[in-house]
Write a protein that holds these residues in place. Structure first.
Motif: not given
Length: 705
Positions: A83-101
Motif C-alpha cells: 500500500n506504500n505509494s512508492s512500492h515498486p513493480d520491479v526492483v533493479v538491484l545494483v551490484a558491484d561486479a568487483t565485490n559480488l559476494r
C-alpha cells in the motif's frame, strides 16, 4: 503490467546506484521526502525500450534489509508494504561486479520478499581491469532472473537494462534461496497467520522490525510482541544465523561463475595511494593543499563570469531606468527585484565550482579517506568518526548534513554533531565572504601562484571548522551518555570521476541555490524596497520641504548632488532606516552601521540575503541615475561622522566572523527541531551561536580598528 511501471533502485552504498539513477532519468527527476519523515525521496522518469514509461525511485543505500539508520529502514518499508505509494513493480538491484559476494547478500534478502528482480551488474569494466570475470548467463540461470552487465560510468549496457526491465513479468521468477523458516518455525508460522501472508521471509522481517514500522496498528504490534516473547525470539542471534546461512548459499551460487585471476593485485593500487593519502603527516598536508586549491580556484576561475553577470545586471538597471516610465513600479522592479536577483545570480559561478570539487572528491573515493583520517582527531574532541560526514557535508549546506546525522547510533554523538554542524561555513556564507573579501583584500598573487583572496577565503573555512571542533569539545563535558560509539567504514577503491555526473551536480546545486535562495531574497528585497522607500509621512514631508527651499538657490550641478543627499536622508528616515537605527547602539561596538544592521536582521531568513539587502539598500540610496555595481557602491560608502570608508578592513573581518558563527538560517532551526523533536536544542543553538558571533566580532573589530 499496465502502461506505466514503478522501478525501485536498491543496492549497497558505493555501487553506482545514484549514477545509474541519473543516467536513466537525466534531468527528468525531482527530490522530495517520503511521507511523514524527513528522508530524501529521489524520483525520476524514463522511457523503456518497449515504449512504456517508468517511474524510477532511488532508495537509500543499504548493506542489508536490517536497518542501522532511519534512511536504511525506508528500504524494507517501501519493498514490503504493497500500500506504500512508492512500492515498486520491479526492483533493479545494483551490484558491484568487483565485490559480488557481499552485494548479493542484499539481493538474496530482496529476492525472498518475492518481488520481480532484475540484477544490474555494475562496474564490469572495473572488474575486467582487476582480473575478475563473471559468467553473466550462468548467474542468470542459477538465480532465475535476468542479469545485465552494465557500467554506469562509461554508459554501457543501459539499452539492455531497459529492455530487461520491460521484459520482466509481474510474477517473481527467482529460484528459492535460503530456507529462513528453519530459523524460528513456530514464531514465523504464527506471524504468517496474523499477517495473512504466505511469505516466510516477510513474516521473519516483521518480527525483527515491527516496532519501527508504520504498517501495523497498536494491537497488531502488541500481538507480534507476544509472539516474540512466547517463542524467545532473539533478533541479534537470528540475524547472525541468517547472514551465515545466506553466505553459505551464495558460495554455492557463485562457484564456477566468478573467476578472480587478479585477486592478489585487486586493491594494490588503492593501497599504495592510501599509504600516502591517509598517512598521519602527509595525509593532512595533502588535504590542506587540496582545500587551498579548491578555494583558490573559487576566486580565480569565477572572477571573469562574475564580472560579466555583474555588468549585465548593471546594464539591465541602466537600460530599464532609461526606457521604462518613471514611477513606483519601475523603481520596485529595478531597485528591488532586479537588484535582489543580481545579488543571487552573480554567485552562480562560485557555487558551481564549489560543488564540482565536492562531487569530484566524492566520486574518486577521496572524501571517504578524509572521513577516515579525521576520525582519529574527532574522537579526541568527543565526537564519533561518523560525525565527519555531516560536518564535511556542512561545507555545502547544514540542512541535509544535520539530517545525515541519523546514521550516528550514539545519541550523545548525534546531538553534539547536530549542535556544531551549522558552525562549519556553508555555501550560503560564500556570497558574503567573497563580497567582503573583494572589498578589503587586494587581488594579488603571492609567490606568483597563491591568490591572496583565495587564501583569505580558505582561512574563513578553516576558522569555522576549528570553532565547530572546539564547541564540540566543550559540549562533550555537558552532555552525558552511557553508550560508546564505534566507527566502521568501507573505503572504496579509487576511480575516475564521472564527468557527466559532476556537470549534473553543478547544474542541480546551482539551480537549487538560485531557486531556493532566490525566492527568499526576492521576497526580502521587495519588502526591503518598500521599507526603504517609504517612511512616516511627516518626516518625508519635512525633508521634501527642506530640499525645495535649498534647490531654489542652487544651480543644476549642485541640484544633482542635492538629489543624492535627499535620497540618503529619506533612506535614513524610512521604516528600514528607523529599524536600523534602533539596533545600531547594540552593533556599533562591532563596527556596524544601521545599514549593516538591516542586513543582519534580513539574514536571519537566509544568510545569502545580506548581498541582496546591500544591493537593495544601496540602489535606493544611490538614486535612479546611479547604476554602478554593488561592490563599487559599498566601496565608496563613507561614515558620515568620520568620513572614513564604512567597509574598512576591521569592519569587513568583524562582519565575516559574525556571519561565520551566527545562526542566521531559519531552515536550519526548523530541521534541528524536526530531528530532535524538541525546541530546547534549536533554542540553545540559536543563543550560543549568536553570542559566539557577537563576542568574536567585538574582539576582531576592537583589535583591528
Amino acid at each position: 503490467m499496465g502502461k506505466d511501471i514503478k522501478i525501485a533502485l536498491v543496492g549497497n552504498p558505493n555501487t553506482g546506484k545514484s549514477t545509474l539513477f541519473n543516467l536513466l532519468t537525466g534531468l527528468n527527476q525531482k527530490i522530495g521526502n517520503f511521507p511523514g519523515i524527513t528522508v530524501d525521496k529521489k524520483v525520476g522518469y524514463c522511457k523503456l525500450s518497449n515504449g512504456k514509461s517508468a517511474e524510477v525511485i532511488d532508495l537509500p543505500g543499504t548493506y542489508s534489509l536490517y536497518p542501522k539508520s532511519k534512511d536504511e529502514s525506508i528500504v524494507f518499508q517501501v519493498l514490503a508494504d504493497k500500500n506504500n505509494s512508492s512500492h515498486p513493480d520491479v526492483v533493479v538491484l545494483v551490484a558491484d561486479a568487483t565485490n559480488l559476494r557481499r552485494n548479493l547478500l542484499l539481493y538474496s534478502q530482496v529476492a525472498d520478499l518475492r518481488l520481480p528482480v532484475v540484477l544490474a551488474l555494475n562496474m564490469t569494466d572495473m572488474a575486467k581491469k582487476e582480473g575478475i570475470e563473471v559468467d553473466v548467463n550462468k548467474l542468470s540461470e542459477r538465480l532465475g532472473i535476468q542479469v545485465v552487465a552494465i557500467s554506469a560510468r562509461s554508459n554501457s549496457g543501459l539499452p539492455e537494462l531497459k529492455e530487461a526491465i520491460g521484459n520482466t513479468t509481474s510474477i517473481a521468477t527467482q529460484v528459492e534461496g535460503t530456507d529462513v523458516h528453519v530459523l524460528a518455525p513456530e514464531a514465523i508460522n504464527q506471524a504468517k497467520n496474523l499477517l495473512k501472508t504466505d511469505n516466510d521471509y516477510f513474516a521473519l522481517q516483521v518480527l525483527h522490525q515491527y516496532e519501527t514500522l508504520d504498517l501495523f496498528s497498536a494491537e497488531e504490534k502488541q500481538a507480534l510482541g507476544n509472539i516474540k516473547k512466547e517463542h524467545a525470539f532473539e533478533s541479534s542471534k537470528l540475524q547472525a544465523a541468517e547472514t551465515i546461512a545466506r553466505y553459505r548459499y551464495l558460495s554455492t551460487v557463485l562457484t564456477g561463475i566468478v573467476k578472480d585471476t587478479g585477486a592478489a593485485k585487486k586493491f594494490v593500487f588503492s593501497d599504495k595511494i592510501d599509504r600516502i593519502l591517509t598517512n598521519r603527516f602527509w595525509g593532512f598536508a595533502i588535504f590542506l593543499m587540496i582545500l587551498f586549491f579548491v578555494f583558490n580556484s573559487i576566486f580565480s576561475w569565477s572572477s571573469y563570469p562574475m564580472e560579466l553577470i555583474e555588468n549585465a545586471f548593471a546594464w539591465i538597471t541602466e537600460y530599464g531606468h532609461a526606457h521604462l516610465p518613471e514611477g513606483i513600479l519601475t523603481n520596485l522592479l529595478l531597485d528591488g527585484v532586479v537588484a535582489g536577483l543580481g545579488g543571487v545570480v552573480i554567485f552562480i559561478p562560485q557555487i558551481a565550482i564549489l560543488f564540482a570539487f565536492i562531487s569530484i572528491l566524492e566520486d574518486t573515493g577521496y572524501m571517504a579517506r578524509v572521513t577516515f583520517m579525521m576520525d582519529k582527531i574527532m574522537r579526541k574532541f568527543g565526537l564519533s568518526g561518523k560525525s565527519v560526514v555531516p560536518m564535511i557535508g556542512s561545507l555545502a549546506c547544514a540542512v541535509p548534513s544535520i539530517m545525515s546525522a541519523r546514521n550516528i547510533e550514539s545519541w550523545k554523538d548525534r546531538i553534539i554533531t547536530i549542535m556544531v554542524a551549522p558552525l562549519v561555513s556553508c555555501s550560503a556564507r560564500l556570497p558574503v565572504y567573497t563580497l567582503l573579501i573583494g572589498l578589503v583584500v587586494p587581488e594579488k598573487m603571492i609567490w606568483g601562484f597563491i591568490n591572496l583572496q583565495g587564501l583569505t577565503l580558505m582561512g574563513m573555512y578553516v576558522i569555522s571548522i576549528f570553532a565547530a571542533i572546539l564547541v564540540a569539545f566543550v559540549m562533550n563535558f555537558f552532555i552525558k551518555a552511557k553508550e560508546k560509539s564505534y566507527f566502521i567504514m568501507e573505503l572504496p577503491v579509487y576511480r575516475m570521476p564521472r564527468w557527466s555526473n559532476v556537470l549534473y551536480t553543478m547544474y542541480e546545486k546551482s539551480k537549487t541555490f538560485v531557486v531556493e535562495a532566490g525566492k527568499v531574497i526576492i521576497a526580502i528585497s521587495i519588502i526591503l524596497w518598500v521599507m526603504a522607500t517609504y517612511g512616516p509621512s511627516d518626516r518625508f514631508a519635512e525633508i521634501d520641504k527642506k530640499y525645495e527651499a535649498i534647490e531654489a538657490q542652487k544651480d543644476s550641478v549642485q541640484i544633482s548632488t542635492l538629489e543624492r543627499d535627499k535620497s540618503a536622508e529619506k533612506l535614513e528616515n524610512s521604516y528600514a532606516g528607523i529599524l536600523g537605527h534602533a539596533i545600531e547602539p547594540v552593533i556599533k561596538p562591532l563596527g556596524f552601521d544601521w545599514k549593516i544592521g538591516i542586513a543582519l536582521i534580513t539574514s536571519f531568513a537566509a544568510r545569502e540575503a545580506f548581498v541582496g539587502t546591500m544591493a537593495t539598500i544601496y540602489s535606493v540610496d544611490g538614486g535612479d541615475e546611479d547604476v554602478v555595481t554593488i561592490r563599487d557602491k559599498m566601496r565608496a560608502a563613507k561614515n558620515p561622522d568620520t568620513g572614513l570608508p564604512v567597509f574598512s578592513f576591521a569592519t569587513a573581518f568583524s562582519l565575516m566572523l559574525f556571519y561565520a558563527f551566527a545562526m542566521q538560517c531559519m531552515s536550519t532551526v526548523a530541521v534541528v527541531y524536526r530531528e530532535t523533536k524538541s525546541w530546547r536544542w534549536p533554542m540553545i543553538q540559536l543563543v550560543y551561536m549568536t553570542a559566539l558571533a557577537y563576542v568574536a566580532s567585538l574582539i576582531a573589530y576592537q583589535l583591528l580598528k
